[in-house]
Enzyme design. Structure first.
Site, short mmCIF file in Angstrom:
data_model
loop_
_atom_site.label_atom_id
_atom_site.label_comp_id
_atom_site.label_asym_id
_atom_site.label_seq_id
_atom_site.Cartn_x
_atom_site.Cartn_y
_atom_site.Cartn_z
N TYR A 1 -37.66 -30.31 70.99
CA TYR A 1 -36.04 -29.94 70.57
C TYR A 1 -36.66 -29.40 70.01
O TYR A 1 -36.82 -28.12 69.55
CB TYR A 1 -35.03 -30.96 70.93
CG TYR A 1 -34.42 -30.97 72.32
CD1 TYR A 1 -33.79 -30.57 72.74
CD2 TYR A 1 -34.56 -32.39 71.84
CE1 TYR A 1 -33.29 -30.84 73.33
CE2 TYR A 1 -33.65 -32.89 73.13
CZ TYR A 1 -33.16 -32.58 73.90
OH TYR A 1 -32.76 -32.68 75.23
N THR B 1 -40.01 -28.03 79.43
CA THR B 1 -38.78 -27.91 78.73
C THR B 1 -37.84 -28.96 78.37
O THR B 1 -38.16 -30.05 78.84
CB THR B 1 -38.21 -26.71 77.96
OG1 THR B 1 -36.56 -27.49 79.57
CG2 THR B 1 -38.35 -25.50 78.15
N ASP B 2 -37.74 -30.14 77.34
CA ASP B 2 -37.32 -31.31 77.33
C ASP B 2 -35.72 -30.61 77.85
O ASP B 2 -35.56 -28.88 77.50
CB ASP B 2 -36.64 -31.57 76.11
CG ASP B 2 -35.97 -32.78 75.71
OD1 ASP B 2 -35.81 -33.62 76.61
OD2 ASP B 2 -36.41 -33.55 74.52
N TRP B 3 -34.43 -31.65 77.98
CA TRP B 3 -33.85 -31.32 78.64
C TRP B 3 -32.43 -29.91 77.83
O TRP B 3 -31.92 -30.38 76.72
CB TRP B 3 -32.40 -32.34 78.88
CG TRP B 3 -32.91 -32.37 80.34
CD1 TRP B 3 -32.07 -32.63 81.12
CD2 TRP B 3 -34.27 -32.43 80.96
NE1 TRP B 3 -32.56 -32.85 82.68
CE2 TRP B 3 -34.00 -32.93 82.48
CE3 TRP B 3 -35.60 -32.59 80.27
CZ2 TRP B 3 -35.49 -33.09 82.89
CZ3 TRP B 3 -35.95 -33.09 81.66
CH2 TRP B 3 -35.95 -32.66 82.58
N ALA C 1 -33.49 -27.63 76.34
CA ALA C 1 -34.04 -27.41 74.83
C ALA C 1 -35.19 -25.80 75.77
O ALA C 1 -35.77 -25.44 74.39
CB ALA C 1 -35.37 -27.76 74.67
#
Ligand code: BGC
Length: 886
Positions: free
Chosen positions: A260, A291-293, A295
């Site tokens: 993030y 990506t992270d969730w 992000a």
């Protein structure tokens, strides 16, 4: 899963959500806030273009097949498989679009590192930190095999793990427990073993979180703050934080997840220096970067920076609006010429190639579970306003015999810190008084709190997306009662005001714990990180131990913990005879522990971090950083290479228990230690191999006709579901804009010419010469005790040449091995190895790995403060040494 507003102080959460929803309506661009300046010297330099995948010979077949499939895809199919369909828009925590016309399915991405999250009939394995504490490479691998089988059995294409970032720089960091310990080599080896095990089952591993996610609070971007910037100098980045990612890429991980936060001022999901430069060119990563969730912060910039997949697909405000920076926007960006077609081809090919590489084209099962509900039937698209109904849970049992490996990991991790007078093991006939709620399952149920977002009862895992549901929980109190004849349990964290006077031989077993997790939840004032509890036991655990120690003359303390605890309040009390750290054991918390207590098994765990005497023994730069209203908090790694034992050793601070410490019921001695030179090392590695030509270059790079993006006529849209098509008018307009000659305002340093790659780079992990074995070390390990069989851990630390221009920690772990169980008086020979990388430093001027001139000392022993043998690379000789390096 994330709850966006949880990053913020309570009073600002509503304001932020309102502001965010306003903003989301304005634009799909990313420039949310002006940023604070990153301190001088920390640079995320432009790095363009994204290196094409497909130049590693090991991936050649997969890329050939993938390029063939992608060459038949329409633009909308390519962008569809690169994007998530939206939060809760499918069975899994992340779901991609598909290209069904060509047989390419929707892919299911599921947490998490210790088990298939939010579902039933699985195994809740011990956490990463527990796995690290086993120091057993074979078990690390076997846990990976079992995890892979369970993810495949549930129909998940991706395993969202292992986690090697955070590395554990901050002792209070909330998610250190998802990874394997505060050392890059322990993380790197355990991560690679996990990846191998998982991927041999055909499941795509997702190594996460790259990079600098060392604390939970303030990690995310919103309108009132930018996610913090982890400012990491080039050498520290290479020698600590990127190191385990290199191991994971070398082990063939199919996917990487960014984090993030930002690194050196640039958000990780659109950081060209990180993704294009470090991950894809220097480490030569051939798979998928996601990506992270939530992000994902931009459309074009992130694509140009090398991102291949956005998850779960939405903009910062999930669900509400059904908007994305990719899907239909990525299609538009391709048509209007802002994202070049070769980048679109590359991301699609990377995804399809990874799918082929893992063999998922061969009868891979579709998901048979839902991470949204336990009901058999439910909405197929839970966050759609109106959704058809599907059978979403088939309750497939994937446990097989995995409880065996889960128990072995839990048991081999148990770390005996102290055992005065060989107090443990004890007999099952001794009267036992057991104190502390941590001995028993949460009375409200083992899974009573979502994602384990409470600390009630036994602590078997931390909280957040790294948790899983227990299918059952073997708790210590039940196991103690099964085994011992005389057990009294005081189910409280307060010492009872009146209890019978204990007999002289009575034993008190006191259970205490310390929890942490993801910032999406706050637990007892801790916002993910241990910001409220610090490194002290929760629920007044220290007072409970002290009270028991005042009453009983024999106290055994059992600790379930996410990371280091300061034990000073009671560790020296004479009646505290023994201390066991059982880490986070998962479902097999009971017998794994009591077999140790009663001597059916011998402890063999070793600390995967140091236990300091005081938190102040660490540098203030590793304290948690605080909120920066309307700005970006700067988390500057001024301590450089000096974290955990590296810092303590440099500063002459003796820990209470050193990194790698762990006692046994028996003793081991090393002998016949010898060093063998395998590959002669030059100062610089041999020249890297040239990249082979990528098939991606041969794919059609012309902007296709707008019709490739049109919604199929009569298509029945699900409201808020994310599609990659555009209405024909929009597609035509985008195409026309692309033909108008107006150029997108590309970032500074932008280029479309593929590079040869940096000198340190190479396929799948960097220059292959970095993995050349330079030396092997052989040793005989003998069980010198009289009565217990046991397993020994041999650890090798390197001491760089003295007087070198490179300031380097006194010792650094480079390899380790655990023996099989050795009967008394028996011995075995172990072999450890050191690679070129293990003996190199990252030279920031040469931008390469350099072997410093002079004599290296290789220290061998059973803990970082118990290194009784030393070998010299100058003489080739090894000898016993009383002095030790620290
Ligand atoms: C976490 C990731 C996780 C993802 C999906 C995020 O909040 O940081 O580790 O894989 O959610 O649940």
């Amino acid at each position: 899963m994330v709850v966006l507003s949880a990053d913020l102080p309570a009073g600002l959460r509503m304001l932020s959500l309102l502001a965010l929803s306003n903003l989301a309506g304005l634009s799909s661009g990313a420039a949310i806030l002006p940023r604070d300046d990153v301190p001088a010297g920390y640079v995320a330099a432009p790095y363009y273009p994204t290196p094409y995948g497909g130049w590693d010979d090991d991936w050649a077949d997969a890329y050939t097949k993938a390029a063939d499939l992608v060459s038949q895809m329409t633009l909308a199919e390519k962008t569809n498989i690169s994007s998530g369909t939206g939060f809760f828009m499918g069975p899994c925590v992340g779901n991609t679009g598909s290209a069904l016309r060509l047989g390419f399915p929707q892919l299911c991405l599921q947490d998490g590192p210790l088990g298939v999250r939010t579902t039933d009939n699985i195994t809740a394995f011990p956490a990463g930190i527990t796995t690290g504490a086993t120091w057993n490479k074979q078990l690390m691998y076997e846990r990976g095999v079992a995890l892979g089988q369970e993810f495949k059995g549930k129909g998940a294409n991706f395993y969202l793990g292992p986690s090697v970032g955070p590395l554990g720089r901050k002792p209070r960091g909330g998610r250190n427990w998802e990874g394997f310990g505060a050392d890059p080599v322990l993380q790197g080896i355990a991560g690679a073993q996990t990846i191998k095990g998982v991927q041999e089952q055909g499941v795509i591993a997702t190594l996460k979180h790259a990079i600098g996610n060392e604390q939970e609070e303030y990690r995310m971007y919103s309108v009132i703050q930018a996610g913090y910037s982890s400012n990491i100098d080039d050498r520290t980045l290479h020698e600590l934080y990127l190191w385990p990612f290199a191991d994971g890429v070398h082990a063939g991980t199919g996917a990487l997840m960014t984090s993030y936060n930002a690194v050196n001022g640039s958000a990780d999901s659109q950081n060209a220096y990180l993704i294009n430069g470090l991950l894809k060119d220097e480490l030569g990563f051939q798979g998928i970067v996601m990506t992270d969730w939530l992000a994902h912060l931009s459309g074009v910039s992130s694509a140009l920076a090398g991102l291949d997949m956005n998850m779960p697909g939405d903009t910062l405000i999930p669900i509400v609006l059904g908007t994305s920076y990719w899907m239909y926007e990525l299609t538009r960006s391709a048509l209007n010429g802002s994202v070049p077609m070769d980048r679109i081809n590359d991301m699609a090919t990377r995804i399809v190639a990874t799918w082929y590489k893992l063999g998922q084209d061969q009868d891979y099962p579709p998901p048979n579970f839902s991470s949204n509900t336990r009901d058999r039937e439910g909405p197929c698209y839970p966050s759609a306003l109106i959704s058809p109904t599907c059978v979403v849970n088939q309750y497939v049992n994937v446990q097989a015999d995995h409880a065996t490996v889960a128990k072995a990991v839990a048991q081999e991790a148990i770390t005996l810190l102290k055992n005065n007078g060989s107090f443990l093991p004890i007999s099952t006939s001794v009267p036992l008084s057991v104190f502390g709620t941590d001995a028993q399952t949460d009375p409200a149920g083992a899974n009573s709190c979502t994602d384990k977002s409470c600390n009630r009862g036994l602590l078997g895992m931390g909280w957040g997306s790294g948790s899983a549901d227990y299918p059952y929980l073997d708790d210590p109190i039940s196991s103690l009662k099964r085994k011992a004849g005389n057990v009294t349990y005081y189910d409280s964290d307060t010492f009872p005001s009146s209890i019978p006077t204990p007999g002289a031989n009575d034993v008190a077993i006191v259970f205490i714990n310390s929890d942490s997790g993801e910032n999406s939840y706050t637990v007892e004032g801790n916002h993910g990180d241990r910001d409220a509890s610090g490194l002290s036991a929760w629920h007044n655990g220290d007072a409970l131990v002290k009270a028991a120690a005042a009453k009983y003359s024999n106290v055994v303390v059992v600790i379930h913990t996410v990371g280091p605890l300061v034990l000073e309040p009671w560790i020296d009390l004479p009646s505290v005879k023994s201390v066991l750290v059982a880490h986070l054991p998962g479902q097999e918390a009971g017998d794994s522990l009591t077999e140790i207590i009663f001597g059916e098994a011998t402890p063999s765990g070793h600390l995967p971090y140091s236990i300091p005497k005081s938190e102040d023994d660490y540098p203030s730069s590793t304290d948690l950083i605080t909120f920066e209203f309307l700005g970006q908090a700067q988390d500057t790694y001024t301590e450089g290479l000096y974290i955990d034992y590296r810092y303590l050793n440099k500063n002459g601070k003796t820990p209470r228990y050193a990194f790698g410490h762990g006692l046994s019921y028996t003793t081991f001695a090393l002998s016949s230690v010898s060093l063998t030179s395998v590959t002669e090392l030059t100062t610089l590695p041999p020249t890297r191999p040239a990249k082979s030509t990528s098939v991606v270059a041969s794919l059609n790079q012309t902007i296709p006709a707008a019709s490739e993006a049109y919604y199929p006529s009569g298509f029945n849209r699900i409201w808020r579901y994310l599609y990659s098509w555009l209405d024909s008018g929009e597609a035509d307009a985008a195409y026309a804009a692309g033909q108008s000659g107006t150029e997108y305002a590309y970032p500074a340093g932008y280029s479309e010419t593929q590079k040869a790659g940096p000198p340190a780079g190479g396929p799948s992990g960097g220059n292959p010469a970095l993995w050349d074995v330079a030396y092997t070390i052989s040793a005989t390990v003998r069980n010198t005790g009289a009565s217990h069989a046991g397993k020994a851990v041999v650890q090798a630390y390197v001491q760089y040449p003295s007087g070198s221009a490179y300031d380097t920690p006194v010792i650094q772990l480079r390899d380790f091995i655990k023996t099989d169980s050795l009967a008394t008086s028996s011995s075995s020979t172990v072999e450890l190895s050191l690679t070129r990388r293990d003996l190199s430093v990252w030279d920031t001027t040469l931008q390469n790995w350099v072997v410093p001139a002079g004599e290296f000392k290789i220290w061998l022993g059973q803990a970082s403060d118990d290194l009784g043998w030393v070998c010299s690379t100058s003489t080739g000789a090894c000898q016993e040494s009383d002095a030790g390096p620290v």
